[in-house]
Design a protein around this motif. Structure first.
Motif, short mmCIF file in Angstrom:
data_model
loop_
_atom_site.label_atom_id
_atom_site.label_comp_id
_atom_site.label_asym_id
_atom_site.label_seq_id
_atom_site.Cartn_x
_atom_site.Cartn_y
_atom_site.Cartn_z
N ARG A 79 27.12 43.91 52.39
CA ARG A 79 27.67 42.68 52.99
C ARG A 79 28.79 42.10 52.12
NH1 ARG A 79 22.52 40.81 54.78
NH2 ARG A 79 22.21 39.97 52.70
N ILE A 80 28.51 42.02 50.83
CA ILE A 80 29.50 41.47 49.91
C ILE A 80 30.76 42.33 49.95
CG2 ILE A 80 30.03 41.10 47.46
CD1 ILE A 80 26.96 40.47 47.12
N ALA A 81 30.57 43.65 49.89
CA ALA A 81 31.72 44.57 49.86
C ALA A 81 32.52 44.48 51.14
CB ALA A 81 31.23 46.00 49.64
N GLN A 82 31.83 44.37 52.27
CA GLN A 82 32.61 44.30 53.50
C GLN A 82 33.32 42.96 53.66
OE1 GLN A 82 30.99 46.18 56.95
NE2 GLN A 82 32.80 45.70 58.17
N HIS A 83 32.70 41.90 53.18
CA HIS A 83 33.39 40.60 53.21
C HIS A 83 34.67 40.66 52.37
CE1 HIS A 83 29.96 38.18 54.92
NE2 HIS A 83 30.99 37.54 55.41
N ILE A 84 34.60 41.32 51.23
CA ILE A 84 35.78 41.34 50.35
C ILE A 84 36.82 42.32 50.87
CG2 ILE A 84 36.63 41.84 48.00
CD1 ILE A 84 33.91 40.93 46.95
N THR A 85 36.39 43.54 51.20
CA THR A 85 37.38 44.57 51.58
C THR A 85 37.81 44.45 53.05
OG1 THR A 85 35.67 46.16 52.23
CG2 THR A 85 36.42 46.23 49.93
N GLN A 86 36.93 43.87 53.87
CA GLN A 86 37.18 43.79 55.31
C GLN A 86 37.39 45.17 55.92
OE1 GLN A 86 36.86 41.09 57.25
NE2 GLN A 86 36.28 39.88 55.48
N ASN A 87 36.73 46.16 55.35
CA ASN A 87 36.88 47.53 55.84
C ASN A 87 35.55 48.25 55.64
OD1 ASN A 87 37.41 50.53 55.17
ND2 ASN A 87 39.29 49.88 56.20
N ARG A 88 35.05 48.82 56.73
CA ARG A 88 33.71 49.40 56.69
C ARG A 88 33.62 50.61 55.75
NH1 ARG A 88 29.35 50.01 61.03
NH2 ARG A 88 28.26 51.84 60.27
N ASN A 132 33.90 43.91 41.47
CA ASN A 132 35.03 44.58 40.82
C ASN A 132 35.46 45.83 41.58
OD1 ASN A 132 35.42 42.73 38.80
ND2 ASN A 132 33.96 43.72 37.43
N GLU A 133 34.47 46.60 42.03
CA GLU A 133 34.78 47.81 42.82
C GLU A 133 35.49 47.43 44.12
OE1 GLU A 133 34.22 51.13 42.12
OE2 GLU A 133 33.68 50.48 40.11
N ALA A 134 34.99 46.38 44.76
CA ALA A 134 35.56 45.96 46.05
C ALA A 134 37.00 45.47 45.87
CB ALA A 134 34.69 44.88 46.68
N LEU A 135 37.23 44.72 44.80
CA LEU A 135 38.59 44.22 44.56
C LEU A 135 39.55 45.37 44.26
CD1 LEU A 135 37.90 40.98 42.48
CD2 LEU A 135 38.81 41.09 44.79
N MET A 136 39.02 46.41 43.57
CA MET A 136 39.87 47.58 43.29
C MET A 136 40.27 48.27 44.59
SD MET A 136 39.01 49.69 39.88
CE MET A 136 37.27 49.61 39.95
N LYS A 137 39.33 48.38 45.50
CA LYS A 137 39.62 48.97 46.82
C LYS A 137 40.71 48.18 47.53
CE LYS A 137 36.52 52.24 47.49
NZ LYS A 137 37.04 53.61 47.49
N THR A 176 26.97 32.72 40.53
CA THR A 176 28.27 33.12 41.09
C THR A 176 29.32 33.13 39.98
OG1 THR A 176 27.64 32.12 43.19
CG2 THR A 176 29.98 32.60 42.89
N ALA A 177 29.30 32.08 39.16
CA ALA A 177 30.25 31.99 38.05
C ALA A 177 30.08 33.18 37.11
CB ALA A 177 30.06 30.67 37.30
N ALA A 178 28.82 33.53 36.82
CA ALA A 178 28.56 34.66 35.92
C ALA A 178 29.01 35.97 36.56
CB ALA A 178 27.07 34.72 35.57
N ALA A 179 28.72 36.14 37.84
CA ALA A 179 29.07 37.40 38.50
C ALA A 179 30.58 37.57 38.60
CB ALA A 179 28.45 37.45 39.89
N LEU A 180 31.31 36.47 38.73
CA LEU A 180 32.77 36.57 38.93
C LEU A 180 33.55 36.28 37.65
CD1 LEU A 180 33.10 34.79 42.40
CD2 LEU A 180 32.73 37.21 41.90
N GLU A 181 32.82 36.00 36.58
CA GLU A 181 33.45 35.62 35.31
C GLU A 181 34.41 34.45 35.50
OE1 GLU A 181 34.22 39.08 32.54
OE2 GLU A 181 33.93 40.16 34.42
N LEU A 182 33.94 33.47 36.23
CA LEU A 182 34.70 32.24 36.45
C LEU A 182 33.91 31.08 35.85
CD1 LEU A 182 35.66 32.59 40.23
CD2 LEU A 182 37.26 32.69 38.32
N SER A 183 34.59 29.96 35.62
CA SER A 183 33.85 28.79 35.15
C SER A 183 33.15 28.13 36.35
CB SER A 183 34.82 27.78 34.51
OG SER A 183 35.66 27.24 35.51
N VAL A 184 32.14 27.32 36.06
CA VAL A 184 31.43 26.61 37.12
C VAL A 184 32.38 25.69 37.90
CG1 VAL A 184 29.67 24.83 37.55
CG2 VAL A 184 29.10 26.85 36.20
#
Lengths: 85, 209
Positions: free
Chosen positions: B43-52, B89-94, B169-177
């Motif tokens: 689900r996460i991957a398809q939301h990010i890549t928008q490609n099955r 990270n994999e999804a963003l690379m795609k 979410t912050a930890a998974a994306l390496e973003l601040s809260v």
């Protein structure tokens, strides 16, 4: 509370992490500001609709195909010994 | 009106036991982790890549990477949060490969009117989603979220669809809260505004009755 302050607190309010005082102020604002009430209500609906949508569910047949592909690759990886992928 | 309720609390009590068994070479324990999280990762991957197809690849690559790097997992966070980080990270690379003309980054500075109220404030019909069939609704939701910048839809899907906490979410994306909160607000407001096109109350006499 002003409309801009309401917007600033909206995410905390919807996530249920506002302190009591701010929550009372925000709900008081919502009781007379129709625009903010609508924004709050429809934002909440937006989240609920996406959460309940079952968008991008993984079909069972594809799921088992992916799982066996993953496990096969993992076992090949193990045989080759530790290395970075 | 009140806070939204989180839908799922994944069982995590035995997660660590599975991770430790998998680290010791127990592949059936790892397979159980795949079973537990493959739907979420997809689900996460398809939301990010928008490609099955890309999403299918991401599921395989993310789990394979997790398997190969399991001994490096320090157990300081949940395994799931660590896995999500790999998958994102994999999804963003795609996405970068598919759309090289665009900068795809979670750190991109997206200019919006941060502190202003949304422009269109029209109320929605009661139960607006019921005006559409399931298939139509999925099409609307999919099209709508596609219009969001990747950094926004990633935060939205982790927080609001998958139910990760702000901190996770912050930890998974390496973003601040605060960065997660700010993106989440903007993602929610943009989706709300875009969905309004489909869900707004119609004026009387338009034939919807």
């Amino acid at each position: 509370m002003k409309c801009s302050e309401f917007l600033h607190e909206l995410t905390n309010y919807l996530d249920g992490v506002l302190d009591d005082k701010t929550k009372v102020e925000l709900e008081n604002h919502l009781s007379w500001c129709h625009n903010c009430y609508v924004v709050c209500d429809t934002t909440k609906k937006t989240i609920e609709i996406y959460r309940d949508s079952q968008l991008y569910e993984l079909p069972e047949d594809l799921r088992s195909r992916l799982r066996s592909a993953i496990m096969t690759k993992c076992q090949q990886q193990k045989k080759r010994g530790p290395q970075s992928v | 009106m009140g806070a939204i309720q989180n839908k799922l609390v994944e069982p995590v009590s035995d997660e660590l036991a599975l991770v430790r068994a998998a680290k010791q070479g127990d592949d059936s324990a790892f397979e159980e982790l795949v079973r537990r999280y493959d739907r979420n990762v997809f689900r996460i991957a398809q939301h990010i890549t928008q490609n099955r197809e890309d999403a299918e690849d991401v599921v395989q690559e993310a789990f394979l990477k997790a398997y190969s790097n399991l001994t490096k997992f320090q157990e300081q966070s949940k395994f799931y949060t660590w896995l999500v980080r790999i998958a994102v990270n994999e999804a963003l690379m795609k996405l970068r490969r598919r759309k090289p003309e665009r900068t795809v980054s979670l750190d991109e500075d997206i200019k919006t009117e941060d502190d202003s109220l949304p422009r269109e404030i029209a109320d929605w019909s009661p139960n607006p989603e019921q005006q559409y069939t399931q298939a139509e609704l999925r099409e609307i939701l999919s099209k709508t979220i596609q219009g969001l910048p990747p950094g926004f839809r990633t935060v939205f899907v982790l927080r609001d669809v998958e139910g990760l906490s702000t901190e996770e979410t912050a930890a998974a994306l390496e973003l601040s809260v605060p960065a997660v909160k700010s993106r989440l607000l903007r993602a929610r407001l943009q989706l709300r505004e875009r969905l309004g096109r489909y869900f707004q109350k119609r004026e009387s006499g338009d034939g919807t009755q």
